[in-house]
Write an enzyme that holds these catalytic residues in place. Structure first.
Site, PDB file in Angstrom:
ATOM      1  N   ASN A  10      -7.796  -4.076  -1.269  1.00 59.40           N
ATOM      2  CA  ASN A  10      -6.641  -3.613  -2.036  1.00 59.40           C
ATOM      3  C   ASN A  10      -5.468  -4.530  -1.690  1.00 59.40           C
ATOM      4  OD1 ASN A  10      -4.489  -2.270  -3.151  1.00 59.40           O
ATOM      5  ND2 ASN A  10      -4.659  -0.449  -1.836  1.00 59.40           N
ATOM      6  N   TRP A  11      -5.130  -5.402  -2.625  1.00 61.56           N
ATOM      7  CA  TRP A  11      -4.090  -6.405  -2.330  1.00 61.56           C
ATOM      8  C   TRP A  11      -2.686  -5.817  -2.457  1.00 61.56           C
ATOM      9  CZ3 TRP A  11      -6.229 -11.424  -5.201  1.00 61.56           C
ATOM     10  CH2 TRP A  11      -7.456 -11.776  -4.616  1.00 61.56           C
ATOM     11  N   HIS A  96      -4.575   6.536  -4.789  1.00 61.98           N
ATOM     12  CA  HIS A  96      -4.219   5.928  -3.503  1.00 61.98           C
ATOM     13  C   HIS A  96      -3.016   6.660  -2.911  1.00 61.98           C
ATOM     14  CE1 HIS A  96      -2.738   3.092  -0.537  1.00 61.98           C
ATOM     15  NE2 HIS A  96      -3.976   2.646  -0.481  1.00 61.98           N
ATOM     16  N   GLU A  98      -0.424   5.720  -1.516  1.00 60.29           N
ATOM     17  CA  GLU A  98       0.905   5.192  -1.876  1.00 60.29           C
ATOM     18  C   GLU A  98       1.290   5.641  -3.283  1.00 60.29           C
ATOM     19  OE1 GLU A  98       0.015   1.133  -0.834  1.00 60.29           O
ATOM     20  OE2 GLU A  98      -0.100   1.758   1.265  1.00 60.29           O
ATOM     21  N   GLU A 168      -9.017   7.834   3.393  1.00 63.03           N
ATOM     22  CA  GLU A 168      -7.965   7.053   4.039  1.00 63.03           C
ATOM     23  C   GLU A 168      -6.940   8.000   4.649  1.00 63.03           C
ATOM     24  OE1 GLU A 168      -7.657   2.908   2.160  1.00 63.03           O
ATOM     25  OE2 GLU A 168      -6.631   4.247   0.792  1.00 63.03           O
ATOM     26  N   GLY A 174      -1.825   0.898   7.123  1.00 58.56           N
ATOM     27  CA  GLY A 174      -0.771  -0.074   7.381  1.00 58.56           C
ATOM     28  C   GLY A 174      -0.049   0.137   8.696  1.00 58.56           C
ATOM     29  N   SER A 214      -6.147   0.497   8.212  1.00 62.50           N
ATOM     30  CA  SER A 214      -6.127  -0.507   9.279  1.00 62.50           C
ATOM     31  C   SER A 214      -7.518  -1.009   9.668  1.00 62.50           C
ATOM     32  CB  SER A 214      -5.374   0.021  10.513  1.00 62.50           C
ATOM     33  OG  SER A 214      -4.030   0.326  10.173  1.00 62.50           O
ATOM     34  N   GLY A 235      -6.750  -2.972   3.218  1.00 60.29           N
ATOM     35  CA  GLY A 235      -5.463  -3.429   2.704  1.00 60.29           C
ATOM     36  C   GLY A 235      -5.096  -4.771   3.315  1.00 60.29           C
ATOM     37  N   GLY A 236      -4.273  -4.728   4.355  1.00 52.87           N
ATOM     38  CA  GLY A 236      -3.730  -5.944   4.953  1.00 52.87           C
ATOM     39  C   GLY A 236      -4.764  -7.026   5.236  1.00 52.87           C
TER      40      GLY A 236
HETATM   41  P1  PGA Z   1      -4.501  -1.103   5.384  1.00 54.90           P
HETATM   42  O1  PGA Z   1      -4.479  -0.394   3.930  1.00 54.90           O
HETATM   43  O2  PGA Z   1      -5.866  -1.666   5.578  1.00 54.90           O
HETATM   44  O3  PGA Z   1      -3.436  -2.171   5.311  1.00 54.90           O
HETATM   45  O4  PGA Z   1      -4.186  -0.043   6.385  1.00 54.90           O
HETATM   46  C1  PGA Z   1      -5.572   0.342   3.479  1.00 54.90           C
HETATM   47  C2  PGA Z   1      -5.287   0.909   2.119  1.00 54.90           C
HETATM   48  O5  PGA Z   1      -4.146   1.324   1.858  1.00 54.90           O
HETATM   49  O6  PGA Z   1      -6.170   0.957   1.250  1.00 54.90           O
END
Ligand code: PGA
Length: 255
Positions: A10-11, A96, A98, A168, A174, A214, A235-236
């Site tokens: 997930n960019w 998601h 967010e 998640e 993050g 993470s 993500g990251g």
């Molecule tokens: P992260 O994000 O790996 O940066 O913690 C995961 C995600 O939000 O899908």
């Protein structure tokens, strides 16, 4: 039953068309021989076109990070599933954390977006997970069950069988804090037993449950070794070709 591992990147709101194309080219050369893991990346909307072109005929699918529930219409700023499909997307993220926390996506909206995904011929990755206060209050399982029930109950089993779930925990996204492999496994097993309680057995056997929060090259192997962790939503660490490829390798080695 053996489920094929599935690693997704997930960019988020990173990498414009040029930088996204550069990463896609690197992923293509690095992952071209990988045949035992399903892979997908989720670039921002404006970077989808070059990435889809670059990753054609590779094992890496491309999807959107979100979609609107409607097919078209007066929804300024929104993108429909049909548009993603026409561009060449095969998947889309739905719910998601967010989207839920920053953009106000409710459980009802998430269900409507999942409807829209399937209607457009896109396979949804349904993201679920509790916040830190919810975990501390002992309600993590209830929250996850509520999110699952709202998005999935009342659907035909054949349709539910095509979903991918991403557990998640919001407190791990993050933050550098990961759920421990045993914490994550416990929730994944709970999710699978929820599926088993509500749908015919093949659904719980086949649906893949990714862990997200993470995930890095250093912790992926331990998480993916757990029996109910079938992949990762990254993500990251998905923004770097070497760390994403290392997570894919860990998934291949886990089976
Ligand atoms: P992260 O994000 O790996 O940066 O913690 C995961 C995600 O939000 O899908």
């Amino acid at each position: 039953m053996a489920r094929r591992p599935f690693i997704a990147g997930n960019w988020k709101m990173n990498l414009g068309p040029e930088a996204a194309d550069t990463l896609a080219r690197a992923l293509k050369s690095k992952l071209i021989d990988q045949t035992s893991v399903d892979m997908a990346v989720f670039p921002p909307f404006t970077s989808l076109h070059p990435v889809i072109g670059r990753l054609q005929r590779t094992g890496v699918e491309v999807g959107g990070q979100d979609l609107h529930a409607a097919t078209n219409g007066a929804f300024t700023g929104a993108i429909a599933g049909e548009m993603l499909r026409e561009l060449g997307c095969t998947r889309v993220l739905v719910g998601h954390s967010e989207r839920r926390a920053v953009f106000g996506d409710t459980d009802d909206m998430v269900r409507a977006k999942a409807d829209a995904a399937w209607r457009a011929g896109l396979l949804p990755i349904l993201c679920i997970g509790e916040t830190r206060p919810e975990r501390e209050a002992g309600t993590a399982e209830a929250v996850v069950e509520r999110q699952l029930g709202s998005a999935l109950l009342g659907r035909p089993a054949d349709q539910v069988g095509t979903v991918t779930l991403a557990y998640e925990p919001v407190w791990a996204i993050g933050t550098g804090l990961t759920a421990s492999p045993s914490q994550a496994q416990a929730m994944h097993a709970h999710i699978r037993s929820w599926l088993r309680a509500h749908f015919p057995a093949f659904v719980a056997d086949e649906v893949r449950i990714q862990y997200g929060g993470s995930v890095k090259s250093g912790n992926a192997a331990a998480l993916l070794a757990e029996p109910d962790i079938d992949g990762a939503l990254v993500g990251g660490a998905s923004l770097n070709v070497d760390s994403f490829a290392a997570i894919v390798d860990a998934a291949a080695a886990s089976r």
